[in-house]
Design an enzyme around this catalytic site. Structure first.
Site, PDB file in Angstrom:
ATOM      1  N   SER A 133       0.852  -1.186   0.000  1.00 48.52           N
ATOM      2  CA  SER A 133       0.000   0.000   0.000  1.00 48.52           C
ATOM      3  C   SER A 133       0.887   1.234   0.000  1.00 48.52           C
ATOM      4  O   SER A 133       2.061   1.172   0.405  1.00 48.52           O
ATOM      5  CB  SER A 133      -0.886  -0.008   1.255  1.00 48.52           C
ATOM      6  OG  SER A 133      -1.531   1.240   1.441  1.00 48.52           O
ATOM      7  N   TYR A 146      -1.767  -0.219  10.916  1.00 51.35           N
ATOM      8  CA  TYR A 146      -1.833  -0.659   9.522  1.00 51.35           C
ATOM      9  C   TYR A 146      -0.559  -0.280   8.774  1.00 51.35           C
ATOM     10  O   TYR A 146       0.030  -1.097   8.062  1.00 51.35           O
ATOM     11  CB  TYR A 146      -3.052  -0.040   8.846  1.00 51.35           C
ATOM     12  CG  TYR A 146      -3.195  -0.395   7.386  1.00 51.35           C
ATOM     13  CD1 TYR A 146      -3.477  -1.694   6.984  1.00 51.35           C
ATOM     14  CD2 TYR A 146      -3.065   0.591   6.401  1.00 51.35           C
ATOM     15  CE1 TYR A 146      -3.613  -2.017   5.643  1.00 51.35           C
ATOM     16  CE2 TYR A 146      -3.206   0.277   5.050  1.00 51.35           C
ATOM     17  CZ  TYR A 146      -3.472  -1.023   4.680  1.00 51.35           C
ATOM     18  OH  TYR A 146      -3.608  -1.344   3.351  1.00 51.35           O
TER      19      TYR A 146
END
Length: 240
Positions: A133, A146
């Protein structure tokens, strides 16, 4: 000429399902791994072995890969796509959500790599594609745990590449920005979900999973002596 086997985790929806369709259209037999086998079977792809596997359980991953290789031959690639995005404030986010992301986003990737890497080393070739990501390259509010897991995906990919490059094995990192998937729906903080949706709208919307799938296919289709080390992509309106 028959195409080689590709293993794909998190294949039941979003990026995983879109990638499965593209790779199947290219003629590859597939091992499709997810917890929701009914979603995998609903894709209705030819020469696709659908297996209910929890990627946080190494033995399950290795067993599924062994079964697929028995049927279709050695795995030429794996797309480690399974993951979770559980956003929250560090002070009050349930610790169980941290554990879930560590197990799925980090250990799940490591277990996927381990399941195919010995065979690739023996054959001196193969491709490992890890879905990370933009949050593995920079930080965002409410993304602390995250981001930690996605920074880990970037780090393990870079280190692994150095280990296996001399054996002709490619390691690719795909780092998308916001994508229209189910990931956000699992965030337990309603305000964070609302704010995230508003942020996506202000950026003109998120990426279609198909676009990310096409970037995966592009990297894989390159000649074996060419490694697209990292692809970072986001909607044009996403400023951060």
């Amino acid at each position: 000429m028959s195409k080689p086997l590709i293993v794909l985790t998190g294949a039941s929806s979003g990026i995983g399902a879109a990638t499965a369709r593209l790779l199947s259209a290219d003629g590859h037999p597939l091992l499709l791994i997810a917890r929701r086998t009914e979603r995998l079977e609903a894709l209705d792809l030819p020469r696709a072995l659908c297996r209910k596997v929890d990627v946080t359980e190494r033995a399950q991953v290795e067993q599924a890969v062994a079964e697929a290789e028995q049927e279709f031959g050695p795995a030429d690639a794996i797309v480690n796509n399974a993951g979770a995005m559980l956003l929250g404030h560090m002070a009050d986010q349930p610790v169980e959500e941290w554990d879930r992301m560590i197990d799925l986003n980090i250990k799940g990737v490591l277990y996927g790599v381990r399941a195919v890497l010995p065979g690739m080393l023996a054959r001196r070739g193969g491709t490992i594609i890890n879905i990370s990501s933009i949050a593995g390259r920079k930080t965002f509010p409410d993304h602390t745990a995250y981001c930690a897991t996605k920074f880990a995906v970037h780090a393990l990919s870079e280190s692994l590449r150095a280990e296996v490059a001399s054996a002709g094995i490619r390691v690719v990192t795909i780092a998308p920005g916001a994508v229209e998937t189910e990931l956000l729906s699992h965030t337990s903080n309603e305000q964070i979900r609302t704010d995230y949706e508003a942020w996506k709208e202000s950026a003109g919307g998120a990426l279609d999973p198909q676009v990310v799938a096409e970037s995966i296919r592009y990297a894989y289709r390159q000649p074996q002596n060419v490694t697209v080390r990292e692809i970072v992509l986001a909607s044009t309106g996403q400023e951060t």
